[in-house]
Scaffold this motif. Structure first.
Motif, PDB file in Angstrom:
ATOM      1  N   THR A   1       1.120  -1.281  -0.003  1.00 48.67           N
ATOM      2  CA  THR A   1      -0.022  -0.104  -0.049  1.00 48.67           C
ATOM      3  C   THR A   1       0.860   1.370   0.078  1.00 48.67           C
ATOM      4  O   THR A   1       1.727   1.409   1.008  1.00 48.67           O
ATOM      5  N   SER A   2       0.786   2.129  -1.007  1.00 46.88           N
ATOM      6  CA  SER A   2       1.471   3.364  -1.185  1.00 46.88           C
ATOM      7  C   SER A   2       0.930   4.577  -0.423  1.00 46.88           C
ATOM      8  O   SER A   2      -0.357   4.673  -0.086  1.00 46.88           O
ATOM      9  N   LEU A   3       1.484   5.179   0.058  1.00 47.51           N
ATOM     10  CA  LEU A   3       1.174   6.529   0.933  1.00 47.51           C
ATOM     11  C   LEU A   3       0.890   7.861  -0.083  1.00 47.51           C
ATOM     12  O   LEU A   3       0.395   8.742   0.409  1.00 47.51           O
ATOM     13  N   LYS A   4       1.377   7.488  -1.351  1.00 47.47           N
ATOM     14  CA  LYS A   4       1.067   8.561  -2.347  1.00 47.47           C
ATOM     15  C   LYS A   4      -0.468   8.896  -2.127  1.00 47.47           C
ATOM     16  O   LYS A   4      -1.424   8.193  -2.284  1.00 47.47           O
ATOM     17  N   GLY A   5      -0.702  10.525  -2.196  1.00 48.18           N
ATOM     18  CA  GLY A   5      -2.150  10.894  -2.435  1.00 48.18           C
ATOM     19  C   GLY A   5      -2.615  10.691  -0.810  1.00 48.18           C
ATOM     20  O   GLY A   5      -3.910  11.325  -1.060  1.00 48.18           O
ATOM     21  N   LEU A   6      -2.262  10.406   0.122  1.00 49.27           N
ATOM     22  CA  LEU A   6      -2.760  10.375   1.298  1.00 49.27           C
ATOM     23  C   LEU A   6      -2.885  11.909   1.560  1.00 49.27           C
ATOM     24  O   LEU A   6      -1.873  12.723   2.035  1.00 49.27           O
ATOM     25  N   CYS A   7      -4.184  12.472   1.931  1.00 48.10           N
ATOM     26  CA  CYS A   7      -4.265  13.935   2.350  1.00 48.10           C
ATOM     27  C   CYS A   7      -4.239  14.228   3.656  1.00 48.10           C
ATOM     28  O   CYS A   7      -4.286  13.475   4.500  1.00 48.10           O
ATOM     29  N   PRO A   8      -3.999  15.583   3.893  1.00 50.66           N
ATOM     30  CA  PRO A   8      -3.962  15.961   5.473  1.00 50.66           C
ATOM     31  C   PRO A   8      -5.246  15.307   6.162  1.00 50.66           C
ATOM     32  O   PRO A   8      -6.383  15.483   5.814  1.00 50.66           O
ATOM     33  N   GLY A   9      -4.936  14.730   7.504  1.00 51.00           N
ATOM     34  CA  GLY A   9      -5.864  14.466   8.109  1.00 51.00           C
ATOM     35  C   GLY A   9      -6.375  12.937   7.824  1.00 51.00           C
ATOM     36  O   GLY A   9      -7.196  12.501   8.759  1.00 51.00           O
ATOM     37  N   GLU A  10      -6.027  12.455   6.839  1.00 52.46           N
ATOM     38  CA  GLU A  10      -6.381  11.267   6.307  1.00 52.46           C
ATOM     39  C   GLU A  10      -5.506  10.287   7.093  1.00 52.46           C
ATOM     40  O   GLU A  10      -4.445  10.355   7.393  1.00 52.46           O
ATOM     41  N   THR A  11      -6.080   8.972   6.911  1.00 51.73           N
ATOM     42  CA  THR A  11      -5.166   7.770   7.612  1.00 51.73           C
ATOM     43  C   THR A  11      -5.459   6.571   6.571  1.00 51.73           C
ATOM     44  O   THR A  11      -6.352   6.359   6.168  1.00 51.73           O
ATOM     45  N   ARG A  12      -4.179   6.060   6.560  1.00 52.87           N
ATOM     46  CA  ARG A  12      -4.167   4.670   5.760  1.00 52.87           C
ATOM     47  C   ARG A  12      -3.556   3.649   6.501  1.00 52.87           C
ATOM     48  O   ARG A  12      -2.535   3.666   7.358  1.00 52.87           O
ATOM     49  N   THR A  13      -4.097   2.443   6.264  1.00 48.45           N
ATOM     50  CA  THR A  13      -3.729   1.273   6.990  1.00 48.45           C
ATOM     51  C   THR A  13      -2.927   0.503   6.012  1.00 48.45           C
ATOM     52  O   THR A  13      -3.283   0.207   4.907  1.00 48.45           O
ATOM     53  N   CYS A  14      -1.802  -0.046   6.609  1.00 50.83           N
ATOM     54  CA  CYS A  14      -0.572  -0.662   5.646  1.00 50.83           C
ATOM     55  C   CYS A  14      -0.348  -2.183   6.002  1.00 50.83           C
ATOM     56  O   CYS A  14       0.100  -1.932   7.394  1.00 50.83           O
TER      57      CYS A  14
END
Length: 403
Positions: free
Chosen positions: A361-374
Motif C-alpha cells: 500500500t502506497s502513501l502517495k496521495g494521502l491527504c492531510p488528516g487522512e489515515t491509511r492502514t498498511c
C-alpha cells in the motif's frame, strides 16, 4: 453471523501492539523551501530542493539533437548536496537573448522581436513559425523519456512567455507571434500529460488569463494532471489578483497535483518580511502555506533576512508529514496505521516497511488528516518509510509515540 471481514479484523486485533518512537526533525524530501542552485547558501540541510532555469538553446546544438550535458551538470551538483531539483525551461527572459535553439532562429521565415520589457531589451520568439511548436513537443518527449523517473528531479515547471510564467505583462504580447496561439497551447498541454508518467509537471497560475490561454474555452484542459505555481506568493494584491487564478484551476487541485511558487519580488519588503511573524502584508507564511497546501516555495533571498533555524522551520511546515498511530506485529506480518499531519500529500509512491519489507500500500496521495492502514508481510521492530524517488542519504521520517 461472523463474516470473513470480521474474522480478518479479529485476526489483526490479535496481533500484539508494538512500541514505536519517531520524530520528524528536518524538512522532508520533495518539500520545503527551495534556493536557486547557484546560491552560495545552497549547501544546507535546511532545504531539500533547489531551483534552476535552462534555455532550450543551451541544450540543442542542431535539429534533432539534444546535448544533456548542461542539465546533467546542474543535476549532479544538486545531488551532491543531497537535494533534488525543480527544473524550468524557458525561451524568453527579461533583458536576455532568445532561448530558442539557434537552428530555428536561422530558418527562413522565422522573425524574432526585440523590445523593451521592464526597461531592458528583451528578445521574444516567433510562434508563427511551425518549427518552434514542433520542436517544443519533441523536446519534452525526449526529456520525459530520459528523466521522467530520475530521482534527481522533483518537479518540472513549464510554460510560455516571460520566464515561462504564462504571461508577457510588459512587452509585446501577440498570440501566434510572441506568444503561442491557443491551439498550440492546447496541443502542448495534452502532449505533456501523455509524456510524463511519474514526475509532476506544473504551470503558472497566470495561465488562467482568458485572453491569452485556452482554458476558459476548453474547460476540459483543467482536468489534465498538472500542478500550479505562484511566482508572486504573499504579494500585497494576492487576495485580489492571485487567489482568483488559484480558484480558476480549483482550490482542491493540490489533492492530485503539487502546489508551489516563489515569494513575491514586487517590493523589497516582500522578500524581507516573507518569513516574519505577520508576513509582508499581515498573513504569516505558515497560514498562507496551509491555505494553499504548498509543497514547496522558492525562497532564494531568505538567508539575507532569516537565520537557518527559521528557514528550516518554514520548510517543515510545507508538504506532507507522517505519523504512525498504530503498530501491531506478529505471526509473520505487521499492521500499521499512518496519518498525514502535514498540509499536502506526497506525490510519489512511498511505502512503510518493517525490517526492510515494504507494504504493498502506497502513501502517495494521502491527504492531510487522512489515515491509511498498511499491511506488511513481515514482523519486526524496525519501521521505515521508503521511496524509490529518494536520493542516497535522503530519509522520510515519521512521528510516533507508541508505548
Amino acid at each position: 453471523m461472523i463474516t470473513l471481514l470480521m474474522l480478518l479484523s479479529l485476526a489483526q486485533d490479535e496481533l500484539p501492539s508494538r512500541p514505536l518512537q519517531g520524530q520528524v526533525t528536518r524538512v522532508q524530501p520533495l518539500s520545503g523551501l527551495a534556493f536557486w542552485s547557484d546560491s552560495e547558501h545552497a549547501a544546507t540541510d535546511a532545504i531539500q530542493l533547489e531551483f534552476f532555469y535552462l534555455t532550450y538553446a543551451a541544450l540543442v546544438p542542431k535539429k534533432g539533437e539534444i546535448d544533456w550535458k548542461p542539465l546533467e551538470q546542474r543535476l549532479d551538483a544538486i545531488q551532491g548536496r543531497r537535494h533534488q531539483a525543480i527544473v524550468r525551461f524557458h525561451d524568453t527572459y527579461v533583458g536576455k537573448p532568445s532561448g530558442v535553439p539557434d537552428y530555428i532562429r536561422k530558418l527562413t521565415g522565422y522573425h524574432e522581436t526585440t523590445a523593451k520589457s521592464e526597461g531592458k531589451d528583451t528578445v521574444f520568439p516567433d510562434w508563427s513559425h511551425p518549427e518552434l511548436a514542433r520542436f517544443t513537443l519533441e523536446f519534452y518527449t525526449k526529456f520525459a523519456e530520459k528523466y521522467d523517473r530520475d530521482p534527481r528531479i522533483a518537479y518540472v515547471e513549464t510554460g510560455f512567455g516571460l520566464w515561462s510564467e504564462y504571461h508577457i505583462y510588459d512587452g509585446p504580447m501577440t498570440l501566434g507571434g510572441t506568444f503561442p496561439s491557443k491551439p498550440i497551447q492546447e496541443t502542448f498541454l495534452k502532449h505533456l500529460a501523455g509524456a510524463f508518467k511519474s514526475t509532476p509537471w506544473m504551470i503558472s497560475i497566470d495561465a488562467a488569463a482568458e485572453e491569452s490561454t485556452p482554458f476558459s474555452e476548453q474547460r476540459g484542459l483543467i482536468a489534465l494532471p498538472f500542478g500550479v505555481f505562484d511566482d508572486s506568493f504573499l504579494c500585497k494584491q494576492h487576495a485580489k489578483e492571485n487567489e482568483p487564478n488559484w480558484a480558476f484551476f480549483g482550490r482542491d487541485r493540490w489533492r492530485r497535483a503539487p502546489a508551489g511558487g516563489e515569494f513575491s519580488y514586487y517590493t523589497k519588503d516582500d522578500q524581507k518580511n516573507a518569513l516574519e511573524t505577520t508576513g509582508p502584508h499581515g498573513i504569516p507564511f505558515e497560514t498562507a502555506a496551509r491555505d494553499f497546501h504548498l509543497t514547496f516555495i522558492i525562497a532564494n533571498d531568505q538567508p539575507e533576512y532569516q537565520k537557518t533555524e527559521r528557514i528550516r522551520a518554514a520548510g517543515m511546515s510545507c508538504g506532507y508529514r507522517f505519523r504512525v498511530t498504530e503498530f501491531r506485529s506478529g505471526a509473520g506480518k505487521s499492521i500499521l496505521k499512518l496519518t498525514n499531519t502535514g498540509i499536502a500529500p506526497i506525490y510519489y509512491d512511498a511505502f512503510v516497511a518493517v525490517g526492510g519489507r515494504r507494504s504493498a500500500t502506497s502513501l502517495k496521495g494521502l491527504c492531510p488528516g487522512e489515515t491509511r492502514t498498511c499491511e506488511v508481510a513481515a514482523e519486526g521492530t524496525v519501521v521505515t518509510i521508503e521511496s524509490d524517488r529518494l536520493l542516497t542519504g535522503q530519509k522520510i521520517e515519521f512521528d510516533a509515540d507508541l508505548r
